[in-house]
Scaffold this motif. Structure first.
Motif, PDB file in Angstrom:
ATOM      1  N   MET A   1      -8.648 -71.258  54.296  1.00 46.71           N
ATOM      2  CA  MET A   1     -10.368 -71.985  53.745  1.00 46.71           C
ATOM      3  C   MET A   1     -10.567 -71.368  52.588  1.00 46.71           C
ATOM      4  O   MET A   1     -10.593 -70.494  52.863  1.00 46.71           O
ATOM      5  CB  MET A   1     -11.482 -72.704  54.934  1.00 46.71           C
ATOM      6  N   GLU A   2     -10.850 -71.625  51.392  1.00 43.35           N
ATOM      7  CA  GLU A   2     -10.976 -71.571  50.712  1.00 43.35           C
ATOM      8  C   GLU A   2     -13.099 -71.304  50.482  1.00 43.35           C
ATOM      9  O   GLU A   2     -13.021 -72.433  51.014  1.00 43.35           O
ATOM     10  CB  GLU A   2     -11.424 -71.111  49.079  1.00 43.35           C
ATOM     11  N   GLY A   3     -13.790 -70.480  50.280  1.00 47.78           N
ATOM     12  CA  GLY A   3     -15.356 -70.444  50.449  1.00 47.78           C
ATOM     13  C   GLY A   3     -15.603 -70.599  49.227  1.00 47.78           C
ATOM     14  O   GLY A   3     -15.173 -71.153  47.787  1.00 47.78           O
ATOM     15  N   SER A   4     -16.776 -70.861  49.666  1.00 48.01           N
ATOM     16  CA  SER A   4     -17.656 -71.021  47.678  1.00 48.01           C
ATOM     17  C   SER A   4     -18.479 -70.848  48.213  1.00 48.01           C
ATOM     18  O   SER A   4     -19.237 -70.233  48.485  1.00 48.01           O
ATOM     19  CB  SER A   4     -18.353 -73.587  48.692  1.00 48.01           C
ATOM     20  N   MET A   5     -19.128 -71.148  46.995  1.00 48.97           N
ATOM     21  CA  MET A   5     -20.725 -70.783  45.555  1.00 48.97           C
ATOM     22  C   MET A   5     -21.473 -70.418  46.035  1.00 48.97           C
ATOM     23  O   MET A   5     -21.757 -69.242  47.153  1.00 48.97           O
ATOM     24  CB  MET A   5     -20.308 -71.462  44.387  1.00 48.97           C
ATOM     25  N   GLU A   6     -22.119 -72.004  47.490  1.00 46.52           N
ATOM     26  CA  GLU A   6     -23.045 -71.676  48.932  1.00 46.52           C
ATOM     27  C   GLU A   6     -22.651 -70.508  49.724  1.00 46.52           C
ATOM     28  O   GLU A   6     -23.462 -69.419  49.614  1.00 46.52           O
ATOM     29  CB  GLU A   6     -23.407 -72.596  48.887  1.00 46.52           C
ATOM     30  N   THR A   7     -21.642 -70.359  50.104  1.00 47.40           N
ATOM     31  CA  THR A   7     -20.870 -69.370  50.899  1.00 47.40           C
ATOM     32  C   THR A   7     -21.114 -67.734  50.643  1.00 47.40           C
ATOM     33  O   THR A   7     -21.582 -67.211  51.333  1.00 47.40           O
ATOM     34  CB  THR A   7     -19.474 -69.324  51.487  1.00 47.40           C
ATOM     35  N   LEU A   8     -21.222 -67.147  49.608  1.00 51.14           N
ATOM     36  CA  LEU A   8     -20.868 -66.821  48.828  1.00 51.14           C
ATOM     37  C   LEU A   8     -23.039 -65.904  48.597  1.00 51.14           C
ATOM     38  O   LEU A   8     -22.873 -64.971  48.628  1.00 51.14           O
ATOM     39  CB  LEU A   8     -20.672 -66.229  47.163  1.00 51.14           C
ATOM     40  N   TYR A   9     -24.004 -66.970  47.807  1.00 49.79           N
ATOM     41  CA  TYR A   9     -24.510 -67.146  48.104  1.00 49.79           C
ATOM     42  C   TYR A   9     -25.807 -66.517  48.942  1.00 49.79           C
ATOM     43  O   TYR A   9     -26.080 -65.740  48.827  1.00 49.79           O
ATOM     44  CB  TYR A   9     -24.774 -67.769  47.542  1.00 49.79           C
ATOM     45  N   GLU A  10     -25.530 -67.050  50.058  1.00 47.37           N
ATOM     46  CA  GLU A  10     -25.674 -66.687  51.301  1.00 47.37           C
ATOM     47  C   GLU A  10     -24.959 -65.585  51.918  1.00 47.37           C
ATOM     48  O   GLU A  10     -26.110 -64.568  52.326  1.00 47.37           O
ATOM     49  CB  GLU A  10     -25.023 -67.935  51.792  1.00 47.37           C
ATOM     50  N   TYR A  11     -24.462 -64.743  51.586  1.00 39.91           N
ATOM     51  CA  TYR A  11     -23.918 -63.609  52.232  1.00 39.91           C
ATOM     52  C   TYR A  11     -24.566 -62.327  51.546  1.00 39.91           C
ATOM     53  O   TYR A  11     -24.869 -61.527  51.743  1.00 39.91           O
ATOM     54  CB  TYR A  11     -22.354 -63.592  51.744  1.00 39.91           C
ATOM     55  N   LEU A  12     -24.821 -62.943  49.589  1.00 31.73           N
ATOM     56  CA  LEU A  12     -25.039 -62.105  48.779  1.00 31.73           C
ATOM     57  C   LEU A  12     -27.271 -61.855  49.402  1.00 31.73           C
ATOM     58  O   LEU A  12     -27.492 -60.633  49.025  1.00 31.73           O
ATOM     59  CB  LEU A  12     -24.885 -62.139  46.993  1.00 31.73           C
ATOM     60  N   LEU A  13     -27.942 -63.332  49.296  1.00 32.67           N
ATOM     61  CA  LEU A  13     -28.793 -62.359  50.524  1.00 32.67           C
ATOM     62  C   LEU A  13     -28.694 -62.264  51.124  1.00 32.67           C
ATOM     63  O   LEU A  13     -29.783 -61.485  51.477  1.00 32.67           O
ATOM     64  CB  LEU A  13     -29.106 -64.508  49.786  1.00 32.67           C
ATOM     65  N   LYS A  14     -27.999 -62.171  52.198  1.00 35.68           N
ATOM     66  CA  LYS A  14     -28.024 -61.447  53.021  1.00 35.68           C
ATOM     67  C   LYS A  14     -27.919 -60.065  53.275  1.00 35.68           C
ATOM     68  O   LYS A  14     -28.136 -59.566  53.795  1.00 35.68           O
ATOM     69  CB  LYS A  14     -27.341 -62.538  55.065  1.00 35.68           C
ATOM     70  N   ASN A  15     -27.517 -59.652  51.951  1.00 41.01           N
ATOM     71  CA  ASN A  15     -26.816 -58.458  52.342  1.00 41.01           C
ATOM     72  C   ASN A  15     -27.676 -57.300  51.320  1.00 41.01           C
ATOM     73  O   ASN A  15     -26.716 -55.895  51.609  1.00 41.01           O
ATOM     74  CB  ASN A  15     -24.925 -58.278  52.523  1.00 41.01           C
ATOM     75  N   TYR A  16     -28.100 -57.617  50.446  1.00 37.64           N
ATOM     76  CA  TYR A  16     -27.782 -57.317  49.286  1.00 37.64           C
ATOM     77  C   TYR A  16     -29.490 -57.985  49.228  1.00 37.64           C
ATOM     78  O   TYR A  16     -30.313 -58.411  49.283  1.00 37.64           O
ATOM     79  CB  TYR A  16     -27.258 -57.417  47.906  1.00 37.64           C
ATOM     80  N   LYS A  17     -30.986 -57.010  48.525  1.00 32.25           N
ATOM     81  CA  LYS A  17     -31.552 -56.833  47.945  1.00 32.25           C
ATOM     82  C   LYS A  17     -31.929 -57.105  46.271  1.00 32.25           C
ATOM     83  O   LYS A  17     -30.992 -57.092  45.898  1.00 32.25           O
ATOM     84  CB  LYS A  17     -32.167 -55.116  48.438  1.00 32.25           C
ATOM     85  N   PRO A  18     -32.858 -58.195  45.903  1.00 32.44           N
ATOM     86  CA  PRO A  18     -33.174 -58.567  44.533  1.00 32.44           C
ATOM     87  C   PRO A  18     -32.878 -56.960  43.668  1.00 32.44           C
ATOM     88  O   PRO A  18     -33.231 -55.816  44.011  1.00 32.44           O
ATOM     89  CB  PRO A  18     -34.222 -58.714  44.511  1.00 32.44           C
ATOM     90  N   ASN A  19     -32.156 -56.858  42.721  1.00 35.72           N
ATOM     91  CA  ASN A  19     -31.374 -55.769  41.772  1.00 35.72           C
ATOM     92  C   ASN A  19     -30.886 -54.459  42.132  1.00 35.72           C
ATOM     93  O   ASN A  19     -31.447 -54.014  41.125  1.00 35.72           O
ATOM     94  CB  ASN A  19     -33.978 -55.199  41.299  1.00 35.72           C
ATOM     95  N   GLU A  20     -30.630 -54.360  43.378  1.00 30.98           N
ATOM     96  CA  GLU A  20     -29.466 -53.731  44.131  1.00 30.98           C
ATOM     97  C   GLU A  20     -28.111 -54.756  43.433  1.00 30.98           C
ATOM     98  O   GLU A  20     -27.789 -55.550  43.389  1.00 30.98           O
ATOM     99  CB  GLU A  20     -29.392 -53.997  45.140  1.00 30.98           C
ATOM    100  N   PRO A  21     -27.591 -53.247  42.991  1.00 26.06           N
ATOM    101  CA  PRO A  21     -26.114 -52.849  42.011  1.00 26.06           C
ATOM    102  C   PRO A  21     -24.922 -53.772  43.297  1.00 26.06           C
ATOM    103  O   PRO A  21     -25.214 -53.637  44.250  1.00 26.06           O
ATOM    104  CB  PRO A  21     -24.939 -51.976  41.981  1.00 26.06           C
ATOM    105  N   ILE A  22     -24.355 -55.027  42.954  1.00 28.67           N
ATOM    106  CA  ILE A  22     -23.021 -55.164  43.813  1.00 28.67           C
ATOM    107  C   ILE A  22     -22.187 -55.485  43.308  1.00 28.67           C
ATOM    108  O   ILE A  22     -21.746 -55.549  41.774  1.00 28.67           O
ATOM    109  CB  ILE A  22     -23.528 -56.911  43.789  1.00 28.67           C
ATOM    110  N   PHE A  23     -21.094 -54.649  43.449  1.00 25.88           N
ATOM    111  CA  PHE A  23     -20.146 -53.844  43.052  1.00 25.88           C
ATOM    112  C   PHE A  23     -19.025 -55.174  43.716  1.00 25.88           C
ATOM    113  O   PHE A  23     -18.447 -54.979  44.814  1.00 25.88           O
ATOM    114  CB  PHE A  23     -19.339 -52.662  43.459  1.00 25.88           C
ATOM    115  N   LEU A  24     -18.279 -55.804  42.264  1.00 29.08           N
ATOM    116  CA  LEU A  24     -17.388 -57.485  42.898  1.00 29.08           C
ATOM    117  C   LEU A  24     -15.597 -56.411  43.847  1.00 29.08           C
ATOM    118  O   LEU A  24     -15.676 -57.043  44.883  1.00 29.08           O
ATOM    119  CB  LEU A  24     -16.714 -57.575  41.332  1.00 29.08           C
TER     120      LEU A  24
END
Length: 92
Positions: A1-24
């Protein structure tokens, strides 16, 4: 099952702070292929929920009352100048 944009966004909000670099290259979401991950990060970028700093480097913009001032970009530039960025950037 492929994930959605909302799934990724929720993951980013839980694991990263604002302005923190996110390396693809560091992102691994269960059930989401690398190709789908890139598609979803592009959708988040197009929606303004994530900002692109450089190739493969993103960040969650800091919410501010100043909508037209790019304070989050300035803050991100300071963070990304750290040695960890050079290590990730040269490895890709």
């Amino acid at each position: 099952m492929e994930g959605s944009m909302e799934t990724l966004y929720e993951y980013l909000l839980k694991n990263y702070k604002p302005n923190e670099p996110i390396f693809l290259a560091d992102l691994q979401i269960e059930g989401m292929s690398r190709a789908n991950l890139r598609q979803q990060i592009k959708k988040l970028t197009d929606a303004g929920k994530v900002k692109r700093f450089d190739s493969g480097v993103y960040f969650l913009p800091k919410k501010t009352i100043f909508k037209n001032i790019k304070t989050s970009l300035f803050s991100t530039q300071k963070r990304v100048a750290a040695p960890c960025y050079r290590n990730h950037h040269s490895a890709s």
